[in-house]
Scaffold this motif. Structure first.
Motif, mmCIF file in Angstrom:
data_model
loop_
_atom_site.group_PDB
_atom_site.id
_atom_site.type_symbol
_atom_site.label_atom_id
_atom_site.label_comp_id
_atom_site.label_asym_id
_atom_site.label_seq_id
_atom_site.Cartn_x
_atom_site.Cartn_y
_atom_site.Cartn_z
ATOM 1 N N MET A 20 0.831 -1.210 0.000
ATOM 2 C CA MET A 20 0.000 0.000 0.000
ATOM 3 C C MET A 20 0.863 1.257 0.000
ATOM 4 O O MET A 20 0.515 2.256 -0.627
ATOM 5 C CB MET A 20 -0.949 0.014 1.201
ATOM 6 C CG MET A 20 -2.057 -1.024 1.136
ATOM 7 S SD MET A 20 -3.128 -0.842 -0.295
ATOM 8 C CE MET A 20 -2.603 -2.180 -1.322
ATOM 9 N N GLN A 21 2.008 1.231 0.688
ATOM 10 C CA GLN A 21 2.887 2.400 0.698
ATOM 11 C C GLN A 21 3.529 2.620 -0.672
ATOM 12 O O GLN A 21 3.852 3.747 -1.038
ATOM 13 C CB GLN A 21 3.958 2.256 1.777
ATOM 14 C CG GLN A 21 3.382 2.415 3.160
ATOM 15 C CD GLN A 21 4.393 2.190 4.264
ATOM 16 O OE1 GLN A 21 5.311 1.397 4.125
ATOM 17 N NE2 GLN A 21 4.209 2.895 5.363
ATOM 18 N N LEU A 22 3.695 1.543 -1.439
ATOM 19 C CA LEU A 22 4.203 1.664 -2.806
ATOM 20 C C LEU A 22 3.137 2.198 -3.752
ATOM 21 O O LEU A 22 3.455 2.797 -4.769
ATOM 22 C CB LEU A 22 4.691 0.310 -3.316
ATOM 23 C CG LEU A 22 6.030 -0.176 -2.773
ATOM 24 C CD1 LEU A 22 6.213 -1.647 -3.070
ATOM 25 C CD2 LEU A 22 7.160 0.643 -3.355
ATOM 26 N N GLY A 23 1.866 1.952 -3.440
ATOM 27 C CA GLY A 23 0.778 2.413 -4.289
ATOM 28 C C GLY A 23 -0.278 1.358 -4.550
ATOM 29 O O GLY A 23 -1.198 1.590 -5.328
ATOM 30 N N GLY A 24 -0.159 0.178 -3.959
ATOM 31 C CA GLY A 24 -1.184 -0.859 -4.063
ATOM 32 C C GLY A 24 -1.364 -1.391 -5.475
ATOM 33 O O GLY A 24 -0.412 -1.601 -6.216
ATOM 34 N N ASN A 45 11.757 -15.383 12.126
ATOM 35 C CA ASN A 45 11.894 -14.261 11.195
ATOM 36 C C ASN A 45 11.363 -12.991 11.848
ATOM 37 O O ASN A 45 10.195 -12.669 11.704
ATOM 38 C CB ASN A 45 11.134 -14.554 9.890
ATOM 39 C CG ASN A 45 11.272 -13.428 8.894
ATOM 40 O OD1 ASN A 45 12.340 -12.867 8.739
ATOM 41 N ND2 ASN A 45 10.186 -13.103 8.228
ATOM 42 N N PRO A 46 12.219 -12.243 12.552
ATOM 43 C CA PRO A 46 11.737 -11.047 13.243
ATOM 44 C C PRO A 46 11.437 -9.866 12.317
ATOM 45 O O PRO A 46 10.770 -8.930 12.716
ATOM 46 C CB PRO A 46 12.887 -10.703 14.190
ATOM 47 C CG PRO A 46 14.097 -11.274 13.529
ATOM 48 C CD PRO A 46 13.629 -12.500 12.795
ATOM 49 N N ASN A 47 11.927 -9.919 11.074
ATOM 50 C CA ASN A 47 11.740 -8.814 10.134
ATOM 51 C C ASN A 47 10.897 -9.258 8.946
ATOM 52 O O ASN A 47 11.400 -9.921 8.036
ATOM 53 C CB ASN A 47 13.094 -8.295 9.634
ATOM 54 C CG ASN A 47 13.963 -7.775 10.750
ATOM 55 O OD1 ASN A 47 13.452 -7.257 11.732
ATOM 56 N ND2 ASN A 47 15.256 -7.925 10.620
ATOM 57 N N PRO A 48 9.619 -8.887 8.911
ATOM 58 C CA PRO A 48 8.762 -9.259 7.780
ATOM 59 C C PRO A 48 9.237 -8.595 6.490
ATOM 60 O O PRO A 48 9.836 -7.522 6.520
ATOM 61 C CB PRO A 48 7.375 -8.760 8.177
ATOM 62 C CG PRO A 48 7.579 -7.857 9.322
ATOM 63 C CD PRO A 48 8.923 -8.084 9.904
ATOM 64 N N TRP A 49 8.966 -9.249 5.364
ATOM 65 C CA TRP A 49 9.399 -8.709 4.083
ATOM 66 C C TRP A 49 8.397 -9.004 2.977
ATOM 67 O O TRP A 49 7.545 -9.865 3.096
ATOM 68 C CB TRP A 49 10.785 -9.220 3.692
ATOM 69 C CG TRP A 49 10.958 -10.708 3.733
ATOM 70 C CD1 TRP A 49 11.479 -11.441 4.770
ATOM 71 C CD2 TRP A 49 10.615 -11.671 2.723
ATOM 72 N NE1 TRP A 49 11.481 -12.788 4.455
ATOM 73 C CE2 TRP A 49 10.966 -12.955 3.207
ATOM 74 C CE3 TRP A 49 10.055 -11.577 1.458
ATOM 75 C CZ2 TRP A 49 10.761 -14.113 2.462
ATOM 76 C CZ3 TRP A 49 9.851 -12.734 0.711
ATOM 77 C CH2 TRP A 49 10.217 -13.985 1.222
ATOM 78 N N LEU A 50 8.547 -8.254 1.887
ATOM 79 C CA LEU A 50 7.765 -8.433 0.666
ATOM 80 C C LEU A 50 8.759 -8.481 -0.479
ATOM 81 O O LEU A 50 9.664 -7.644 -0.567
ATOM 82 C CB LEU A 50 6.804 -7.254 0.453
ATOM 83 C CG LEU A 50 6.049 -7.207 -0.873
ATOM 84 C CD1 LEU A 50 5.071 -8.378 -0.968
ATOM 85 C CD2 LEU A 50 5.306 -5.897 -1.031
ATOM 86 N N ARG A 51 8.604 -9.507 -1.350
ATOM 87 C CA ARG A 51 9.488 -9.640 -2.509
ATOM 88 C C ARG A 51 8.644 -9.734 -3.765
ATOM 89 O O ARG A 51 7.541 -10.284 -3.729
ATOM 90 C CB ARG A 51 10.357 -10.889 -2.377
ATOM 91 C CG ARG A 51 11.473 -10.921 -3.418
ATOM 92 C CD ARG A 51 12.197 -12.208 -3.434
ATOM 93 N NE ARG A 51 11.420 -13.124 -4.268
ATOM 94 C CZ ARG A 51 11.664 -14.406 -4.385
ATOM 95 N NH1 ARG A 51 12.629 -14.964 -3.687
ATOM 96 N NH2 ARG A 51 10.933 -15.171 -5.162
ATOM 97 N N MET A 52 9.153 -9.205 -4.873
ATOM 98 C CA MET A 52 8.422 -9.280 -6.132
ATOM 99 C C MET A 52 9.394 -9.341 -7.293
ATOM 100 O O MET A 52 10.550 -8.924 -7.177
ATOM 101 C CB MET A 52 7.500 -8.073 -6.279
ATOM 102 C CG MET A 52 8.202 -6.741 -6.306
ATOM 103 S SD MET A 52 7.088 -5.336 -6.177
ATOM 104 C CE MET A 52 6.650 -5.395 -4.447
ATOM 105 N N ASP A 103 8.926 7.333 1.245
ATOM 106 C CA ASP A 103 9.986 7.476 0.248
ATOM 107 C C ASP A 103 10.089 6.279 -0.697
ATOM 108 O O ASP A 103 10.860 6.322 -1.665
ATOM 109 C CB ASP A 103 11.337 7.690 0.938
ATOM 110 C CG ASP A 103 11.358 8.954 1.780
ATOM 111 O OD1 ASP A 103 10.625 9.910 1.432
ATOM 112 O OD2 ASP A 103 12.088 8.990 2.786
ATOM 113 N N LEU A 104 9.329 5.218 -0.451
ATOM 114 C CA LEU A 104 9.415 4.008 -1.278
ATOM 115 C C LEU A 104 9.086 4.266 -2.758
ATOM 116 O O LEU A 104 9.851 3.829 -3.631
ATOM 117 C CB LEU A 104 8.523 2.903 -0.715
ATOM 118 C CG LEU A 104 9.004 2.231 0.569
ATOM 119 C CD1 LEU A 104 7.939 1.276 1.102
ATOM 120 C CD2 LEU A 104 10.310 1.500 0.341
ATOM 121 N N PRO A 105 7.980 4.959 -3.088
ATOM 122 C CA PRO A 105 7.678 5.165 -4.514
ATOM 123 C C PRO A 105 8.775 5.935 -5.261
ATOM 124 O O PRO A 105 9.139 5.574 -6.374
ATOM 125 C CB PRO A 105 6.364 5.948 -4.502
ATOM 126 C CG PRO A 105 5.735 5.620 -3.195
ATOM 127 C CD PRO A 105 6.896 5.456 -2.241
#
Length: 124
Positions: A20-24, A45-52, A103-105
Motif C-alpha cells: 500500500m505504501q508503494l501504491g497498491g 523471522n523477526p523482520n517481515p518482508w515483501l518480494r516481487m 519514500d518508497l515510490p
C-alpha cells in the motif's frame, strides 16, 4: 460431485502495508511487478518482508525485496537473479537502508525508471 473452492492465500499484514505504501494495485498495474511473496513476523523471522519480480528496467534488476526493520524503516534491495546450472546467481545489487515508507515510490522510480502511480489529468 462437488468441488471445493481454491484456498485463499493468507495475507501478511506487514507485506500488505508495504504494498500500500508503494501504491497498491495502481503500483502493480503501472510497474508490471508480479509474483509477490511475503514473510510475516515470527520467532524465526523477526523482520517481515515483501518480494516481487520486476519487468525489464533501466537498472537491469529483476527482483525487489523490501524488509521492515526494527527501527520502523525499510531495507530495500534491488538485484538481478538468474539461474546458472540450477544455481541462483545474483548481480546488479543495490541496497538502501533506513528508507521511510513515504519514500518508497520515489526510490523505486529513481532506480527502475518506472512511474508508480497513474498521472492526474486536470482540466481547465
Amino acid at each position: 460431485m462437488s468441488t471445493s473452492p481454491a484456498p485463499k492465500p493468507e495475507i501478511v499484514e506487514e507485506a500488505y502495508t508495504i504494498l500500500m505504501q508503494l501504491g497498491g494495485k495502481e503500483f502493480l498495474t503501472m510497474t508490471g511487478a508480479h509474483k509477490l511473496m511475503a514473510a510475516g513476523r515470527s520467532d524465526s523471522n523477526p523482520n517481515p518482508w515483501l518480494r516481487m519480480d520486476l519487468r525489464k528496467n533501466q537498472a537491469q534488476v529483476n527482483r525487489l525485496k523490501i524488509t521492515l526493520m526494527p527501527t520502523d524503516t525499510y531495507k530495500v534491495e534491488f538485484y538481478r537473479q538468474v539461474l546458472v546450472d540450477w544455481s541462483p546467481v545474483i548481480s546488479h545489487e543495490q541496497t538502501f537502508e533506513m528508507v521511510y515508507g513515504e519514500d518508497l515510490p520515489e526510490l523505486f522510480r529513481s532506480v527502475t525508471g518506472y512511474e508508480t502511480r497513474l498521472p492526474v489529468i486536470v482540466r481547465k
